[in-house]
Design a protein around this motif. Sequence first.
Motif, mmCIF file in Angstrom:
data_model
loop_
_atom_site.group_PDB
_atom_site.id
_atom_site.type_symbol
_atom_site.label_atom_id
_atom_site.label_comp_id
_atom_site.label_asym_id
_atom_site.label_seq_id
_atom_site.Cartn_x
_atom_site.Cartn_y
_atom_site.Cartn_z
ATOM 1 N N PHE A 29 0.845 -1.204 0.000
ATOM 2 C CA PHE A 29 0.000 0.000 0.000
ATOM 3 C C PHE A 29 0.878 1.251 0.000
ATOM 4 O O PHE A 29 0.662 2.186 -0.784
ATOM 5 N N LEU A 30 1.891 1.261 0.866
ATOM 6 C CA LEU A 30 2.779 2.425 0.958
ATOM 7 C C LEU A 30 3.617 2.595 -0.306
ATOM 8 O O LEU A 30 3.846 3.715 -0.771
ATOM 9 N N LEU A 31 4.079 1.481 -0.859
ATOM 10 C CA LEU A 31 4.877 1.561 -2.095
ATOM 11 C C LEU A 31 4.075 2.181 -3.224
ATOM 12 O O LEU A 31 4.599 2.937 -4.050
ATOM 13 N N GLN A 32 2.780 1.859 -3.244
ATOM 14 C CA GLN A 32 1.894 2.422 -4.277
ATOM 15 C C GLN A 32 1.673 3.913 -4.034
ATOM 16 O O GLN A 32 1.732 4.723 -4.962
ATOM 17 N N LYS A 33 1.439 4.297 -2.768
ATOM 18 C CA LYS A 33 1.143 5.694 -2.449
ATOM 19 C C LYS A 33 2.387 6.582 -2.498
ATOM 20 O O LYS A 33 2.303 7.764 -2.838
ATOM 21 N N LEU A 34 3.525 6.001 -2.138
ATOM 22 C CA LEU A 34 4.778 6.777 -2.124
ATOM 23 C C LEU A 34 5.654 6.340 -3.298
ATOM 24 O O LEU A 34 6.813 5.965 -3.137
ATOM 25 N N ASN A 40 13.556 0.622 -0.348
ATOM 26 C CA ASN A 40 14.323 0.705 0.899
ATOM 27 C C ASN A 40 13.941 1.925 1.715
ATOM 28 O O ASN A 40 13.906 1.880 2.950
ATOM 29 N N SER A 41 13.668 3.031 1.053
ATOM 30 C CA SER A 41 13.264 4.259 1.738
ATOM 31 C C SER A 41 11.938 4.052 2.459
ATOM 32 O O SER A 41 11.768 4.469 3.605
ATOM 33 N N VAL A 42 10.993 3.394 1.784
ATOM 34 C CA VAL A 42 9.675 3.142 2.382
ATOM 35 C C VAL A 42 9.812 2.182 3.571
ATOM 36 O O VAL A 42 9.185 2.372 4.622
ATOM 37 N N LYS A 43 10.671 1.158 3.427
ATOM 38 C CA LYS A 43 10.910 0.225 4.539
ATOM 39 C C LYS A 43 11.490 0.960 5.743
ATOM 40 O O LYS A 43 11.130 0.682 6.890
ATOM 41 N N SER A 44 12.392 1.904 5.483
ATOM 42 C CA SER A 44 13.007 2.686 6.566
ATOM 43 C C SER A 44 11.974 3.531 7.299
ATOM 44 O O SER A 44 12.010 3.671 8.529
ATOM 45 N N ILE A 45 11.042 4.095 6.544
ATOM 46 C CA ILE A 45 9.962 4.895 7.145
ATOM 47 C C ILE A 45 9.162 4.022 8.112
ATOM 48 O O ILE A 45 8.820 4.441 9.222
ATOM 49 N N HIS A 61 5.628 -4.902 8.116
ATOM 50 C CA HIS A 61 5.455 -4.762 6.660
ATOM 51 C C HIS A 61 4.167 -5.421 6.177
ATOM 52 O O HIS A 61 3.516 -4.930 5.252
ATOM 53 N N ASN A 62 3.815 -6.547 6.796
ATOM 54 C CA ASN A 62 2.661 -7.319 6.319
ATOM 55 C C ASN A 62 1.384 -7.040 7.123
ATOM 56 O O ASN A 62 0.455 -7.837 7.123
ATOM 57 N N LYS A 66 -7.539 -2.723 6.370
ATOM 58 C CA LYS A 66 -8.962 -2.894 6.065
ATOM 59 C C LYS A 66 -9.488 -1.615 5.431
ATOM 60 O O LYS A 66 -9.031 -0.510 5.761
ATOM 61 N N ALA A 67 -10.465 -1.768 4.573
ATOM 62 C CA ALA A 67 -11.087 -0.599 3.939
ATOM 63 C C ALA A 67 -11.644 0.335 5.003
ATOM 64 O O ALA A 67 -12.234 -0.114 5.989
ATOM 65 N N GLY A 68 -11.417 1.634 4.823
ATOM 66 C CA GLY A 68 -11.926 2.622 5.761
ATOM 67 C C GLY A 68 -10.879 3.140 6.736
ATOM 68 O O GLY A 68 -11.062 4.190 7.357
ATOM 69 N N GLN A 69 -9.768 2.398 6.873
ATOM 70 C CA GLN A 69 -8.712 2.864 7.769
ATOM 71 C C GLN A 69 -7.946 4.031 7.138
ATOM 72 O O GLN A 69 -7.935 4.194 5.916
ATOM 73 N N THR A 70 -7.311 4.832 7.988
ATOM 74 C CA THR A 70 -6.459 5.919 7.513
ATOM 75 C C THR A 70 -5.008 5.603 7.832
ATOM 76 O O THR A 70 -4.672 5.294 8.977
ATOM 77 N N VAL A 71 -4.178 5.660 6.810
ATOM 78 C CA VAL A 71 -2.741 5.446 6.980
ATOM 79 C C VAL A 71 -2.061 6.809 6.911
ATOM 80 O O VAL A 71 -2.215 7.545 5.934
ATOM 81 N N SER A 72 -1.317 7.143 7.968
ATOM 82 C CA SER A 72 -0.617 8.426 8.018
ATOM 83 C C SER A 72 0.884 8.189 8.023
ATOM 84 O O SER A 72 1.382 7.328 8.748
ATOM 85 N N VAL A 73 1.602 8.955 7.193
ATOM 86 C CA VAL A 73 3.062 8.911 7.179
ATOM 87 C C VAL A 73 3.550 10.178 7.861
ATOM 88 O O VAL A 73 3.337 11.286 7.366
#
Length: 301
Positions: A29-34, A40-45, A61-62, A66-73
């Motif tokens: 999900f993060l790789l797609q958004k970022l 490696n940068s995303v893994k470090s985050i 990582h795994n 679920k749909a509806g959740q908010t992921v914040s970086v």
Amino acid sequence: MADKRRTNGQSRSGTLNFKVEEAGELLPFLLQKLENRSRNSVKSILTRGQVKIDDHIETKHNYPLKAGQTVSVLKNKVAVKESTLIGMTILYEDDSVIVINKDAGLLTIATEKEKRQTALHQLMEHVRRQNPLNRIFVVHRLDKETSGVMMFAKSEKVKRKLQDNWKDMVKERTYVALVEGYVTQSEGTIKSWLRESKTHKMYSIQDRDGQLAITRFRRVKANKQFSLVEVQLETGRKNQIRVHMSDLGHPVVGDKKYGAKTNEIGRLGLHAKILSFEHPITGQLLLFRADVPKSFLNKVK
């Protein structure tokens, strides 16, 4: 037409927010958004504790989204302010004890050089978010470069009970060690008395003028270069496994202090795999397990 359900955007603090629209795992999900960042940068985050799912920090990582959740970086400074647990995960917590899986490289307690980035300090902050009067007490320790399961007490009373009755209450302490060379014995027991030198190095003697140390070991897997050994402690002395593996002629990988010539995994090859104990209040038998690091397994394929 714009999808009104998407709330992707950047807050004033620099935090990036993404709405989850379908189930999946966190890293993809993060790789797609970022997409402008490397893998490696995303893994470090993730590792640094900069990713928040709704109201909790997540480093796995795994982790299943679920749909509806908010992921914040979060920005790194914001993540630090959030008092994230860095270098460990909580396996279990109740009113009496906290059990964690500690990463290699994290100190148990403070040293002169490092006061804050320790398991004890972070857990103290963790419990004080609920109540400023809460405290954490060290029951036992793992070396900085040793990973795996360890336990802390939430009161002086619980700490004392566990330490005073350690031999009776702790039912199993199993480690895995990646050691140099092929261990020819399939299993065995090492018994010696340990002393500490002026340079704080432990060493074995046979005249009983020291602390009795008994280590049982079993070869799990091996090749010509390395062996993966399962170790059970009958006593819990400082650096016991490291000294006894060296005495056996097979020092722990990365353990230069006790004779290792290799450091192919970039860390000490020692991991606390299982801790099983009777709960100090309820008497219930609890068992906690931390998976063997993949870097260990890769060396004995």
